[in-house]
Motif scaffolding. Structure first.
Motif, PDB file in Angstrom:
ATOM      1  N   LEU A 286       0.794  -1.200   0.037  1.00 35.87           N
ATOM      2  CA  LEU A 286      -0.064  -0.062  -0.146  1.00 35.87           C
ATOM      3  C   LEU A 286       1.038   1.335   0.076  1.00 35.87           C
ATOM      4  CD1 LEU A 286      -0.239   1.127   3.412  1.00 35.87           C
ATOM      5  CD2 LEU A 286      -0.999  -1.215   3.557  1.00 35.87           C
ATOM      6  N   ALA A 287       0.439   2.252  -0.641  1.00 32.94           N
ATOM      7  CA  ALA A 287       1.070   3.478  -0.657  1.00 32.94           C
ATOM      8  C   ALA A 287       0.042   4.533  -1.106  1.00 32.94           C
ATOM      9  CB  ALA A 287       2.092   3.645  -1.731  1.00 32.94           C
ATOM     10  N   VAL A 288       0.467   5.930  -0.801  1.00 32.78           N
ATOM     11  CA  VAL A 288      -0.467   7.097  -1.041  1.00 32.78           C
ATOM     12  C   VAL A 288      -0.181   7.662  -2.462  1.00 32.78           C
ATOM     13  CG1 VAL A 288      -1.459   9.157  -0.530  1.00 32.78           C
ATOM     14  CG2 VAL A 288      -0.929   7.366   1.275  1.00 32.78           C
ATOM     15  N   GLY A 289      -0.773   7.753  -3.442  1.00 30.49           N
ATOM     16  CA  GLY A 289      -0.393   8.520  -4.737  1.00 30.49           C
ATOM     17  C   GLY A 289      -1.182   9.959  -4.958  1.00 30.49           C
ATOM     18  N   PRO A 290      -0.790  10.570  -6.091  1.00 29.02           N
ATOM     19  CA  PRO A 290      -1.347  11.939  -6.283  1.00 29.02           C
ATOM     20  C   PRO A 290      -2.700  11.993  -6.401  1.00 29.02           C
ATOM     21  CG  PRO A 290      -0.254  11.021  -8.226  1.00 29.02           C
ATOM     22  CD  PRO A 290      -0.030   9.975  -7.013  1.00 29.02           C
ATOM     23  N   GLY A 291      -3.276  13.011  -5.780  1.00 34.89           N
ATOM     24  CA  GLY A 291      -4.716  13.448  -6.199  1.00 34.89           C
ATOM     25  C   GLY A 291      -5.596  12.679  -5.177  1.00 34.89           C
ATOM     26  N   GLY A 292      -5.092  12.300  -3.830  1.00 38.02           N
ATOM     27  CA  GLY A 292      -6.019  11.757  -2.738  1.00 38.02           C
ATOM     28  C   GLY A 292      -6.345  10.554  -3.125  1.00 38.02           C
ATOM     29  N   ARG A 293      -5.486   9.419  -3.851  1.00 45.02           N
ATOM     30  CA  ARG A 293      -5.592   8.304  -4.259  1.00 45.02           C
ATOM     31  C   ARG A 293      -4.874   7.371  -3.387  1.00 45.02           C
ATOM     32  NH1 ARG A 293      -6.189   8.458 -10.851  1.00 45.02           N
ATOM     33  NH2 ARG A 293      -8.282   9.429 -10.897  1.00 45.02           N
TER      34      ARG A 293
END
Length: 585
Positions: free
Chosen positions: A303-310
């Motif tokens: 799991l990770a946090v991508g750009p644009g609140g995704r």
């Protein structure tokens, strides 16, 4: 009355027996934990020999899973810490620190004095303050045979500017655990869930703790509402506004019947939200029902946090368990969860557009290389001759004259058809992508997803990986291979192999740090041990422990700190002496 009295006596007798057994198990567990503490202390005594930071250019790290991979908050670097490796016979744990320059695709190993003890399944979070910091909490240490576990509850910070480790001791910390999740929410580190396991028992958690980065204090949150059931290895993502976290999925197991455990893969989602001012904040659990195409149930996903609140989810495994066997289906798919729209959707790669353009440009160049005569003819009316064969064998020739404009339109249509064919061929062509896996490490930097290591299984054999991939989350074209998997690292030791083969396999199972871990197999290790009091010929263990007690207690005290009780220091010192004594036999 007599029968009733007998029954009561039987019940009380059973309770006493159970209490005695529980006491025995507790004592045995305590002894096992002390043995593991001694082993950890022995490894720490080796790490204590490092007196200054030494950075060395190196090859990519050895295969591992359940490590921490973070993006440097200020530099174009990835940070890799800890992890584990299993070669079929022995478990290796790491506390090594690596830095990867993502622009140069080069690795540096940093030997830093006084690092955290070796561990896996810990959690790490980076923050930009103080030139960049990486905070590490919890994790576990396993004995070399993989039968005993020690769970940490310590908190460490790596100061990235000076490359120094510092242990932060604050009261009220969560209990020892691994498989938990930790994220940054405003100025707090939030810790949720995880599990604690011994050889005889286990427990899963669903508690929430917060560590304040300004006051360096722990507090246990008491959210209202119904939250997730106890679990580990879930997805925990901070909301874009910083006022909450999303919890998705996870894994837990429970006793189904005597000596039989049943695992459960969770696929529910919850929102933990903060309301009110900082000194009067209240937390609330809310069940979330996202729309879209949800990932099939699985555990061990990255799991990770991508750009644009995704938030993004990669891979994992879905285990099919019965009483006799455990088989898993491994995944290498990628899903996004849009927190703003509360929607799941699968990632679709578009393919490399630049390659398509090159192919089309090449065809146009060939067409431009036509002779001037052919060009002139192409500009004028075009005569097409068609031959049609009738059923009786007669050949009919038909001439058709097409004006120049019509010919150009047909040419454009042909180009469009070619483009469609190229796109279809690109879609059908085998693309480079990470193989199915679980427990890989993932992080995002500059809008790119970086995926490292992990494992998958074939039959009874476990493959631990050391490859590194990147994917541009803005373009979503294709995976790029930064480090290829080295087949030589996939040595697997079977039970039937000889002791010599085992030693050779252990040496191949990891990098140089692994050689330091196994005193029996490493020449380097024997050089390290010169500083310890040598064992005299024919000397018994008890005599050696009595003669060198002061030295080993001093070493134990140095590793355990001044607050440790004298009796426990003595036990750990004796255990360290025993480990060293047995290694010299």
């Amino acid at each position: 009355m007599g029968k009733k009295g007998k029954k009561e006596k039987k019940v009380k007798g059973a309770e006493k027996t159970a209490a005695k057994m529980e006491k025995k198990v507790s004592k045995r567990s305590k002894r096992e934990e002390e043995d593991l503490e001694a082993l950890i202390a022995e490894f720490q005594s080796l790490d204590a020999k490092k007196t200054q930071v030494v950075e060395t250019a190196c090859a990519p790290p050895s295969p591992r899973l359940n490590a921490s991979l973070c993006a440097h908050p200020e530099k174009d670097e990835l940070i890799l810490f800890g992890g584990e490796f299993f070669n079929g016979k022995k478990t290796f744990l790491y506390n090594e620190l690596y830095f990867c320059n993502i622009k140069k695709n080069s690795w540096v190993k940093a030997d830093v004095p006084n690092p955290p003890p070796r561990r896996c399944a810990q959690q790490a979070v980076v923050v930009p303050q103080g030139g960049g910091q990486m905070w590490v909490f919890g994790g576990e240490f396993a004995s070399p045979d993989g039968e005993q576990f020690y769970h940490y509850k310590d908190l460490w910070v790596l100061h990235l500017g000076t490359r120094t480790w510092e242990q932060v001791k604050a009261p009220g910390a969560p209990s020892g655990r691994s498989g938990h999740r930790m994220v940054l929410s405003k100025r707090q580190l939030l810790v949720f869930g995880g599990f604690h396991e011994s050889t005889r028992d286990y427990i899963y958690y669903n508690d929430v703790h917060a560590f304040n980065l300004d006051t360096f204090t722990w507090s246990r949150l008491q959210p209202t509402g119904t939250g997730p059931c106890p679990r580990s290895a879930c997805q925990m993502t901070p909301t874009p506004d910083g006022n909450g976290v999303i919890i998705y999925g996870g894994y837990s197991k429970a006793r189904a019947k005597k000596d039989v455990d049943k695992g459960t893969i969770h696929s529910d989602m919850f929102l933990l939200r903060r309301e009110g001012k900082e000194d009067q904040e209240k937390w609330t659990w809310t069940r979330v029902n996202p729309s879209g195409v949800k990932p099939p149930p699985r555990s061990g996903f990255s799991l990770a946090v991508g750009p644009g609140g995704r938030a993004l989810l990669f891979g994992g495994v879905c285990d099919e368990e019965d009483e006799e066997s455990l088989e898993g289906d491994f995944f290498n798919d990628l899903y996004f969860y849009d927190m703003n729209k509360n929607r799941w959707f699968p990632a679709q790669l578009k393919g490399n557009k630049s390659e398509k353009k090159k192919r089309r440009r090449g065809k146009k160049t060939e067409q431009m290389n036509e002779t001037e005569e052919e060009k002139e003819e192409a500009q004028g009316p075009t005569e097409i001759i068609k031959e049609i064969v009738a059923e009786d064998g007669t050949v009919m020739t038909i001439k058709e004259v097409i004006p120049a404009t019509q010919a150009e339109e047909d040419s454009e249509e042909e180009e469009e058809d070619e483009e469609v064919e190229e796109e279809a061929a690109a879609a059908a062509a085998p693309s480079v992508e990470p193989c199915p896996r679980s427990n890989a490490m993932a992080t995002v930097k500059h809008g790119k997803l970086f995926l490292y290591g992990g494992m998958f299984e074939v039959g009874d054999r476990q493959f631990t990986l050391s490859d590194l991939y990147s994917l541009d989350l803005h373009k979503m074209e294709q995976w790029d291979v930064l480090v290829e998997m080295d087949p030589k690292t996939q040595e697997w030791l079977e039970e039937s192999e000889s002791e010599d083969e085992k030693e050779e396999g252990d040496a191949k199972g990891g990098d140089d740090e692994e050689d330091d871990e196994d005193e029996e197999e490493s020449d380097d290790e024997s050089e390290e041990d010169v500083d310890h009091p040598p064992v005299k010929p024919g000397e018994a263990l008890t005599d050696y422990q009595a003669r060198t007690e002061k030295y080993w207690m001093g070493l134990a005290r140095a590793n355990m700190g001044p607050d440790a009780k004298e009796k426990k220091v003595q036990k750990v010192g004796h255990a360290m002496a025993k480990v060293f004594f047995e290694d010299q036999e």
